[in-house]
Design a protein around this motif. Structure first.
Motif, PDB file in Angstrom:
ATOM      1  N   VAL A 271      10.730 -52.381  34.947  1.00 59.55           N
ATOM      2  CA  VAL A 271      11.444 -53.515  34.359  1.00 59.55           C
ATOM      3  C   VAL A 271      12.779 -53.737  35.069  1.00 59.55           C
ATOM      4  O   VAL A 271      13.133 -54.863  35.452  1.00 59.55           O
ATOM      5  CB  VAL A 271      11.670 -53.278  32.846  1.00 59.55           C
ATOM      6  CG1 VAL A 271      12.647 -54.308  32.281  1.00 59.55           C
ATOM      7  CG2 VAL A 271      10.346 -53.348  32.096  1.00 59.55           C
ATOM      8  N   LEU A 272      13.549 -52.664  35.264  1.00 59.35           N
ATOM      9  CA  LEU A 272      14.856 -52.782  35.917  1.00 59.35           C
ATOM     10  C   LEU A 272      14.704 -53.244  37.367  1.00 59.35           C
ATOM     11  O   LEU A 272      15.506 -54.059  37.859  1.00 59.35           O
ATOM     12  CB  LEU A 272      15.589 -51.446  35.855  1.00 59.35           C
ATOM     13  CG  LEU A 272      15.984 -50.969  34.448  1.00 59.35           C
ATOM     14  CD1 LEU A 272      16.571 -49.562  34.506  1.00 59.35           C
ATOM     15  CD2 LEU A 272      16.981 -51.929  33.813  1.00 59.35           C
ATOM     16  N   ASN A 273      13.694 -52.725  38.058  1.00 59.34           N
ATOM     17  CA  ASN A 273      13.478 -53.145  39.447  1.00 59.34           C
ATOM     18  C   ASN A 273      13.099 -54.620  39.533  1.00 59.34           C
ATOM     19  O   ASN A 273      13.503 -55.327  40.458  1.00 59.34           O
ATOM     20  CB  ASN A 273      12.387 -52.285  40.092  1.00 59.34           C
ATOM     21  CG  ASN A 273      12.896 -50.909  40.473  1.00 59.34           C
ATOM     22  OD1 ASN A 273      14.085 -50.742  40.774  1.00 59.34           O
ATOM     23  ND2 ASN A 273      12.023 -49.907  40.449  1.00 59.34           N
ATOM     24  N   CYS A 274      12.314 -55.089  38.567  1.00 59.57           N
ATOM     25  CA  CYS A 274      11.914 -56.495  38.574  1.00 59.57           C
ATOM     26  C   CYS A 274      13.092 -57.411  38.242  1.00 59.57           C
ATOM     27  O   CYS A 274      13.185 -58.524  38.752  1.00 59.57           O
ATOM     28  CB  CYS A 274      10.778 -56.713  37.579  1.00 59.57           C
ATOM     29  SG  CYS A 274       9.997 -58.318  37.720  1.00 59.57           S
ATOM     30  N   MET A 275      14.005 -56.944  37.405  1.00 58.49           N
ATOM     31  CA  MET A 275      15.201 -57.732  37.074  1.00 58.49           C
ATOM     32  C   MET A 275      16.121 -57.892  38.280  1.00 58.49           C
ATOM     33  O   MET A 275      16.814 -58.907  38.403  1.00 58.49           O
ATOM     34  CB  MET A 275      15.975 -57.069  35.934  1.00 58.49           C
ATOM     35  CG  MET A 275      15.277 -57.076  34.586  1.00 58.49           C
ATOM     36  SD  MET A 275      16.201 -56.172  33.314  1.00 58.49           S
ATOM     37  CE  MET A 275      17.571 -57.319  33.018  1.00 58.49           C
ATOM     38  N   THR A 276      16.128 -56.909  39.165  1.00 59.47           N
ATOM     39  CA  THR A 276      17.105 -56.884  40.257  1.00 59.47           C
ATOM     40  C   THR A 276      16.487 -57.155  41.620  1.00 59.47           C
ATOM     41  O   THR A 276      17.019 -56.717  42.644  1.00 59.47           O
ATOM     42  CB  THR A 276      17.835 -55.526  40.268  1.00 59.47           C
ATOM     43  OG1 THR A 276      16.871 -54.460  40.290  1.00 59.47           O
ATOM     44  CG2 THR A 276      18.705 -55.367  39.027  1.00 59.47           C
ATOM     45  N   LYS A 277      15.376 -57.861  41.670  1.00 58.97           N
ATOM     46  CA  LYS A 277      14.799 -58.270  42.950  1.00 58.97           C
ATOM     47  C   LYS A 277      15.742 -59.248  43.658  1.00 58.97           C
ATOM     48  O   LYS A 277      16.402 -60.076  43.030  1.00 58.97           O
ATOM     49  CB  LYS A 277      13.449 -58.948  42.728  1.00 58.97           C
ATOM     50  CG  LYS A 277      12.337 -58.020  42.260  1.00 58.97           C
ATOM     51  CD  LYS A 277      11.839 -57.127  43.383  1.00 58.97           C
ATOM     52  CE  LYS A 277      10.619 -56.326  42.957  1.00 58.97           C
ATOM     53  NZ  LYS A 277      10.134 -55.451  44.037  1.00 58.97           N
ATOM     54  N   ASP A 278      15.783 -59.176  44.972  1.00 56.33           N
ATOM     55  CA  ASP A 278      16.649 -60.075  45.740  1.00 56.33           C
ATOM     56  C   ASP A 278      16.183 -61.518  45.650  1.00 56.33           C
ATOM     57  O   ASP A 278      17.001 -62.436  45.511  1.00 56.33           O
ATOM     58  CB  ASP A 278      16.696 -59.637  47.210  1.00 56.33           C
ATOM     59  CG  ASP A 278      17.585 -58.412  47.420  1.00 56.33           C
ATOM     60  OD1 ASP A 278      18.460 -58.169  46.569  1.00 56.33           O
ATOM     61  OD2 ASP A 278      17.389 -57.710  48.425  1.00 56.33           O
ATOM     62  N   LEU A 279      14.877 -61.741  45.732  1.00 57.34           N
ATOM     63  CA  LEU A 279      14.351 -63.100  45.728  1.00 57.34           C
ATOM     64  C   LEU A 279      14.191 -63.604  44.297  1.00 57.34           C
ATOM     65  O   LEU A 279      13.645 -62.912  43.435  1.00 57.34           O
ATOM     66  CB  LEU A 279      12.998 -63.150  46.442  1.00 57.34           C
ATOM     67  CG  LEU A 279      13.011 -62.836  47.945  1.00 57.34           C
ATOM     68  CD1 LEU A 279      11.602 -62.947  48.514  1.00 57.34           C
ATOM     69  CD2 LEU A 279      13.959 -63.772  48.683  1.00 57.34           C
ATOM     70  N   VAL A 280      14.657 -64.821  44.062  1.00 62.23           N
ATOM     71  CA  VAL A 280      14.551 -65.435  42.737  1.00 62.23           C
ATOM     72  C   VAL A 280      13.095 -65.474  42.282  1.00 62.23           C
ATOM     73  O   VAL A 280      12.772 -65.196  41.123  1.00 62.23           O
ATOM     74  CB  VAL A 280      15.149 -66.860  42.752  1.00 62.23           C
ATOM     75  CG1 VAL A 280      14.899 -67.571  41.429  1.00 62.23           C
ATOM     76  CG2 VAL A 280      16.633 -66.818  43.064  1.00 62.23           C
TER      77      VAL A 280
END
Length: 724
Positions: A271-280
């Protein structure tokens, strides 16, 4: 004690009531605008200072005064600062009715300085919190997400992007430990221009996503990135810039935890990794998406969830303690819909379906393979309904004879009678009993109304739809889609032929109740239409956030007259005396009685200390009942203007009130989840129903007086029948 407001004073805090500052000689302002008494300087920056103050007009309640006083004027930086300061006032005005966003109390100019007065939130920022204690545990972090994501969902639904979510802009409120989102100085409406000159940076380094830092562009997913980066800081104790490798283009926070000998649930990590992806396009697109995936995670032992999952997969926003949606805190209706954001990249595999906005197809979102797919089915071990405590306003000595408390356990809400809510009493015997639960709306149910002629009940929701039910069988007859944004109020004419609705899209829609066809779209209000009322004749009245009341011909669909309303947004309207007079209420804490023909204010009923959420008029036209954010219902004599009774007992704001056909009784609904039955003659409380686990937005009474319907943020309508 008084504080010097000269922004150049080196020692502004004094234990003095002198006429001038002993440090700089500047005359002391004992009361700004005649009511705000500045006591202490508590913060300063390049463009002004922040003071702790008391509001003399609100029983010396605590507040915060922000003073705009830049060092230089006439430059581009100065003009931009003025714009941001005014923008913060606008944002707080639109959103401050949410319990986790500070309320704007005033905005004015005095002595060539601009002042913004807002509710004081006592507590520590998360930045201060992490500086004095160890890093967050996994359970603490999940609780923070569950508390904050509904706030982001709220502001995004009202068309606003915060753009600067950091640990410094979240305060842990002392009284209830809830996180409060502050500092909307750089927040933006979706519809506002979000492109800036090259090199312009909006947001805080380390927490702002790349689209904000490069060009100032921002989306709801940008706020989710910033919240994710904030979580990484709280989880590790390290600032985000120290957890990201620009050479590798990836986050290293999990490696950092491993070095500390700590582990984290793989699902939460995903969840945290998906929230902080570089690409919108690779991030979550809505706060609901994040909560959906959090819901699938196994429960942590010892945690108390702030929401209830049910077998039908209800939204986690059911746990949000939210004020009525037809009120302040709603946007101007000009926001770009969330569905216009860049779509996420196509991904293989099943995805959970987020709530769609404006009837459009929901965007797909990243799949988290490590998150369990089965929904959580357990329920809290204790009820989520607030109960009176020493910190809550105490009920008056005569404020109750019957109060049925919720049971300690609940079954998942399956849409059957007595499901998902504690019963108000035994299955047989006297009193009000829950007989039906109507489920189907995809978001908060904001309004409900009975037809006087048929076994028909109409509900409206933030999911932009109206639903027409047979309340005897519980069957859904029609689902009407027509509003571009959330529905705030519904009404049915006395003949049972016409249905009227209003919403955040600034329109009023007139429907045929029989077949659900749209007959008229009434346009004229400049902002959200918050309330409507149908008179005994062919007359329709409406109230709006634009501060006006309007009268319409219901059959012709034409505007008859516009009344100026009162200062601030209007939240409620009612018609009385054969449509000769109107009653309104709203942000100025007053109830007003109007002559519908002359548009003149006949009486102003003053006494509430906060927003008036709804008014109702007794069947004989002699009494006005007003429900307020100040947690009370007040009864007024229409003829004399006298206050008859103040009904106390609710522990949170009262959102709705309705009279019974006999005029001798009335019912109120509150954000504390309860319905309270009162005597309008004595002002005493007769019965308390622990109705919903979430705020009650509206209550309606059927014409025979033996059936009630309550609409709630838990996305259901509950039907209550008198068993006496």
């Amino acid at each position: 004690m008084i504080c010097c407001l000269n922004p150049h004073c080196t020692q502004p805090n004094h234990a003095t009531l002198a006429a001038v500052c002993p440090t700089c000689g500047t005359p002391l302002e004992h009361r700004l605008r005649g009511r705000y008494r500045p006591l202490k300087l508590i913060g300063r920056g390049g463009f002004g200072r922040t003071y702790f103050a008391l509001d003399a007009d609100r029983l010396n309640s605590r507040c915060v005064i922000k003073q705009f006083a830049p060092q230089t004027q006439g430059t581009k930086s100065f003009l931009k600062a003025v714009q941001l300061f005014e923008q913060e006032a606008v944002r707080l005005h639109e959103l401050g009715e949410h319990p986790q966003i500070p309320t704007l109390l005033a905005y004015f100019e005095q002595n060539k300085y601009l002042y913004l007065v807002q509710q004081m939130v006592q507590g520590r920022t998360l930045h201060q919190e992490i500086a004095v204690q160890a890093a967050y545990s996994e359970s603490s972090l999940r609780q923070l997400l569950e508390d904050l994501l509904p706030v982001l969902h709220f502001i995004h639904q009202h068309g606003v992007i915060h753009r600067d979510i950091t640990p410094s802009n979240i305060i842990r409120r002392k009284v209830d430990q809830k996180p409060v989102l502050i500092d909307f100085g750089v927040a933006k409406q979706f519809s506002e221009a979000i492109r800036y000159e090259p090199g312009t940076r909006i947001g805080t380094e380390g927490y702002a996503p790349i689209e904000q830092l490069r060009s100032g562009q921002a989306y709801p997913s940008s706020d989710l990135y910033s919240l994710g980066a904030t979580c990484l800081h709280l989880l590790t104790g390290c600032k985000p810039e120290d957890l990201y490798s620009p050479q590798e283009g990836r986050w290293l926070w999990q490696e950092y935890l491993q070095h500390q000998g700590r582990t984290i649930n793989p699902g939460l990590a995903a969840v945290l990794n998906c929230m902080t992806k570089d690409l919108v396009s690779e991030r979550y697109q809505t706060a609901q998406d994040v909560l959906d995936d959090l819901q699938r995670l196994p429960k942590l032992e010892g945690t108390v969830p702030g929401w209830v999952s049910n077998q039908s997969g209800s939204s986690l926003f059911a746990g949000l303690d939210r004020p009525p949606l037809s009120g302040p805190g709603q946007s101007a209706g000009l926001a770009m819909p969330i569905t216009s954001l860049p779509p996420p990249a196509e991904r293989a595999g099943p995805t959970s379906k987020p709530i769609s906005q404006s009837g459009s197809e929901p965007a797909s979102k990243p799949v988290l393979d490590s998150v369990p797919s089965r929904p959580v089915s357990q329920t809290p071990s204790s009820p989520q309904v607030s109960k009176p405590s020493s910190s809550s306003p105490a009920a008056t000595p005569n404020s109750g004879t019957s109060s049925t408390q919720p049971s300690s356990s609940r079954s998942p809400n399956s849409g059957t009678p007595n499901s998902g809510v504690p019963s108000s009493g035994p299955a047989t015997g006297g009193g009000w009993q829950l007989v039906q639960t109507l489920a189907g709306h995809q978001s908060w149910v904001t309004t409900v109304a009975f037809s006087a002629q048929q076994s028909v009940l109409v509900s409206g929701s933030l999911d932009d739809t109206l639903r027409i039910w047979n309340w005897q069988s519980g069957d859904l007859l029609h689902s009407l889609k027509g509003h571009a944004r959330g529905v705030n109020d519904v009404a049915i004419d006395r003949r049972g032929q016409l249905l009227v609705s209003c919403g955040d899209d600034a329109t009023i829609k007139v429907w045929s109740l029989g077949d659900g066809t749209l007959r008229h779209i009434l346009k004229g209000h400049l902002r959200d239409v918050t309330a409507i009322a149908i008179g005994s004749s062919n007359l329709l009245s409406s109230a709006s956030e634009d501060g006006t009341l309007k009268l319409w011909s219901l059959s012709q669909g034409t505007l008859i007259k516009t009344l100026p309303g009162s200062a601030g947004m209007l939240k409620t309207v009612a018609l009385t005396d054969a449509d000769q007079r109107l009653v309104s209420g709203g942000f100025d804490n007053t109830v007003r009685l109007w002559n519908a023909q002359t548009a003149q204010a006949l009486k102003v009923f003053s006494g509430h200390t906060n927003t008036v959420n709804q008014v109702a008029v007794s069947p004989d036209g002699g009494i006005i009942a007003s429900a307020s954010k100040d947690r009370t219902v007040r009864l007024w004599n229409v003829a004399t203007g006298a206050l008859l009774h103040t009904l106390q007992g609710h522990t949170q704001e009262v959102n709705t009130v309705a009279f019974f056909p006999d005029g001798k009784r009335l019912v109120s609904g509150s954000s504390d989840g309860t319905l309270r039955l009162w005597s309008s003659q004595s002002g005493t409380l007769k019965e308390t129903l622990w109705a919903h686990i979430n705020p009650v937005h509206q209550v309606a009474v059927q014409t025979n007086g033996k059936l009630m319907a309550s609409a709630s943020a838990d996305k259901t309508i509950k039907l209550w029948q008198w068993q006496g």
